[in-house]
Design a protein around this motif. Sequence first.
Motif, PDB file in Angstrom:
ATOM      1  N   HIS A 387       0.817  -1.214   0.000  1.00 37.28           N
ATOM      2  CA  HIS A 387       0.000   0.000   0.000  1.00 37.28           C
ATOM      3  C   HIS A 387       0.855   1.271   0.000  1.00 37.28           C
ATOM      4  N   THR A 388       2.072   1.195   0.527  1.00 44.50           N
ATOM      5  CA  THR A 388       2.967   2.357   0.407  1.00 44.50           C
ATOM      6  C   THR A 388       3.381   2.544  -1.041  1.00 44.50           C
ATOM      7  N   GLN A 389       3.552   1.461  -1.762  1.00 47.87           N
ATOM      8  CA  GLN A 389       3.857   1.581  -3.191  1.00 47.87           C
ATOM      9  C   GLN A 389       2.711   2.267  -3.944  1.00 47.87           C
ATOM     10  N   GLU A 390       1.477   2.057  -3.511  1.00 54.10           N
ATOM     11  CA  GLU A 390       0.346   2.759  -4.122  1.00 54.10           C
ATOM     12  C   GLU A 390       0.488   4.271  -3.950  1.00 54.10           C
ATOM     13  N   VAL A 391       0.973   4.676  -2.794  1.00 59.93           N
ATOM     14  CA  VAL A 391       1.187   6.113  -2.556  1.00 59.93           C
ATOM     15  C   VAL A 391       2.294   6.627  -3.463  1.00 59.93           C
ATOM     16  N   LEU A 392       3.369   5.863  -3.579  1.00 61.00           N
ATOM     17  CA  LEU A 392       4.479   6.260  -4.447  1.00 61.00           C
ATOM     18  C   LEU A 392       4.046   6.346  -5.911  1.00 61.00           C
ATOM     19  N   LEU A 393       3.066   5.541  -6.288  1.00 61.97           N
ATOM     20  CA  LEU A 393       2.536   5.558  -7.655  1.00 61.97           C
ATOM     21  C   LEU A 393       1.503   6.657  -7.871  1.00 61.97           C
ATOM     22  N   ASN A 394       1.168   7.360  -6.781  1.00 63.57           N
ATOM     23  CA  ASN A 394       0.115   8.386  -6.818  1.00 63.57           C
ATOM     24  C   ASN A 394      -1.250   7.802  -7.191  1.00 63.57           C
ATOM     25  N   SER A 395      -1.443   6.510  -6.892  1.00 67.14           N
ATOM     26  CA  SER A 395      -2.745   5.897  -7.145  1.00 67.14           C
ATOM     27  C   SER A 395      -3.628   5.905  -5.907  1.00 67.14           C
ATOM     28  N   ALA A 396      -3.090   6.381  -4.786  1.00 65.83           N
ATOM     29  CA  ALA A 396      -3.863   6.534  -3.552  1.00 65.83           C
ATOM     30  C   ALA A 396      -3.184   7.567  -2.675  1.00 65.83           C
ATOM     31  N   THR A 397      -3.965   8.266  -1.873  1.00 70.42           N
ATOM     32  CA  THR A 397      -3.369   9.153  -0.881  1.00 70.42           C
ATOM     33  C   THR A 397      -2.836   8.304   0.264  1.00 70.42           C
ATOM     34  N   ALA A 398      -2.016   8.913   1.107  1.00 71.70           N
ATOM     35  CA  ALA A 398      -1.478   8.166   2.250  1.00 71.70           C
ATOM     36  C   ALA A 398      -2.615   7.688   3.151  1.00 71.70           C
ATOM     37  N   GLN A 399      -3.630   8.533   3.348  1.00 68.04           N
ATOM     38  CA  GLN A 399      -4.746   8.124   4.196  1.00 68.04           C
ATOM     39  C   GLN A 399      -5.522   6.965   3.584  1.00 68.04           C
ATOM     40  N   GLU A 400      -5.812   7.052   2.291  1.00 72.84           N
ATOM     41  CA  GLU A 400      -6.533   5.967   1.618  1.00 72.84           C
ATOM     42  C   GLU A 400      -5.737   4.662   1.672  1.00 72.84           C
ATOM     43  N   ALA A 401      -4.442   4.757   1.417  1.00 77.70           N
ATOM     44  CA  ALA A 401      -3.608   3.557   1.399  1.00 77.70           C
ATOM     45  C   ALA A 401      -3.504   2.931   2.785  1.00 77.70           C
ATOM     46  N   MET A 402      -3.354   3.749   3.816  1.00 78.95           N
ATOM     47  CA  MET A 402      -3.225   3.207   5.166  1.00 78.95           C
ATOM     48  C   MET A 402      -4.571   2.709   5.702  1.00 78.95           C
ATOM     49  N   ASP A 403      -5.685   3.303   5.268  1.00 80.64           N
ATOM     50  CA  ASP A 403      -7.006   2.750   5.632  1.00 80.64           C
ATOM     51  C   ASP A 403      -7.135   1.332   5.079  1.00 80.64           C
ATOM     52  N   ALA A 404      -6.728   1.158   3.823  1.00 84.29           N
ATOM     53  CA  ALA A 404      -6.795  -0.169   3.195  1.00 84.29           C
ATOM     54  C   ALA A 404      -5.835  -1.131   3.885  1.00 84.29           C
ATOM     55  N   ALA A 405      -4.636  -0.642   4.223  1.00 83.89           N
ATOM     56  CA  ALA A 405      -3.650  -1.489   4.896  1.00 83.89           C
ATOM     57  C   ALA A 405      -4.168  -1.933   6.258  1.00 83.89           C
TER      58      ALA A 405
END
Length: 415
Positions: A387-405
Motif C-alpha cells: 500500500h505504500t507503493q500505491e502512494v508512491l505511484l500516486n494511485s492513492a493518498t497516504a490516508q486511503e492507502a493506510m485505511d486499506a492497509a
Amino acid sequence: MKRLSKFLGLSMLSIAMTLPAVAASAEEITWWAPNWGEARARKLVEDFQAANPDVTVNLEITVSNGLQSRIEVALRSGNPPDLIDTSMQWVIPFASSGKLLDLDQFAKEQVNLDDLLPATLDSTRYNGHIYGLPYRAQTLALIYNKALYRDAGLDPDNPPKTWDEFIKASQALTKTNTAGKQQYGIGVAGGGELGNLITRMVPFIWMNGGDVLNADFTEAIVNEKPAVEAVEFYTAPLTKYNIAPPSTLQNDGLALRRLFGAGTVAQYFSGQFDLPAIKQEAPDLEIGIAPFPHPEGKQTAGILSGWAFVVPADSQHKDAALRLAKFLMLPENQGYYTDTFPASMSAMDLPRFKDPLLQPFKEMLKFTKPAPSTPVWIKAQQILFAHTQEVLLNSATAQEAMDAAAEEINDALAR
C-alpha cells in the motif's frame, strides 16, 4: 582347530582395522550463511573444524532476495539444513510455526546472555523462550555526500535534524550538477525486497508517535494520524517535491548505494554495511553520517534489525549444530563475522568498531527498538509495503492507502 583360530584371528584383525575408519568418520552438518559474509564464514568453518575434527560443516551460501520464503520452504520440508542465518525479524514468525528448535535452555547454559544487547534477545523470544541466537545488530542512519552539501551551500558538519530541515536540504541538493546531469536530493527505497522500505519508513512512524499495530498486537493503527503523516513524509520526496529519482519504485538498498556512489543522489538512508562498498566504488567521496531526522520537538527513532542463528526442529544433527552455534556466538567470532555491530556488547570494544564513521550508527542504536514480536508481523509488512507503493505511484493518498492497509492487517489478525 588351527584353521578356526586363524580365521578368528584374521576376522578380529579385519574388524580392528575398520574401527579407526568408523571413529574417524566425521558427522556432516549444513550451515546456510548469507553471501555478504561468505569469506568470513569460510574462515570460521576452518577454525571450527580444526577444533572439532569429528564435525564437517557444509557451507551453503544464500542471497537476500527470496531468502525468507526459501527458509520457510526448507523448514516445512522435513529435511532442512542444520543451522541457518536468518533476519532477526523472521525468528518469531518461524518459531510460531513450530519448526524451530527451542534454544532457551541451551542459550542459558552455553551463551553469555548478559553480554548481548537486550533488544536483540527480545527479537528472538517467542512465548518467553529463545528461538534464535542474535549475533549481528544494526540500524540505519542518513549517509550523505559532504562535497555536494558544500556545492549546494549547506554546512556538511551540520546535517538536517528535523523533517522540515531535511526537505529543505534535499530541495537544495536537487539540481543539474556541473557535468550537466540531474542530481537528486534524496534516494528513497521503494522497491526490491520489502525490508528495504519497511526498515526505512517504520522509524518515521514511531518517532511521530504512531505505530503499525497497537501495544498488544490486536489491532492495526497504521491509519491513525501520526502514522499517516509519517507515510506522507516518506513518500513526499517522489510524489510531492520531485527530489527523489523517478526509479524510486524499483530502488532497493543496493540501487541506492550505487546511485549515491555515482553522485546521482546526494544522500540516502542505509546501514554501516554500505560503507566498505562505497569506499571501494567511490574512494574520493567524502562521506557524512547523521541520525534520522525527526519531527520538530520529537526524538529520532530506528528499527533494530540484525541476524541470528536458528536450528530447525527437524535437523538431523542438532547436537553438532549447537556446537557450531556455540562457537559462532563467542564474542570474538561475532565481532569477526558481522559487517555491522555484534550483538555482543563486549565485542564492540574490538578495534574494527572504533572507526569514527561508525559512531553515529552506534548512537542510533540507543533510539532503536525491535520490530513487533508477533507472528503476524511478516504479513503486516507485506501489506504495508504494497500500500505504500500505491502512494508512491500516486494511485492513492497516504490516508486511503493506510485505511486499506489497516483493514487487511486486521483481517490477518482475526484469522
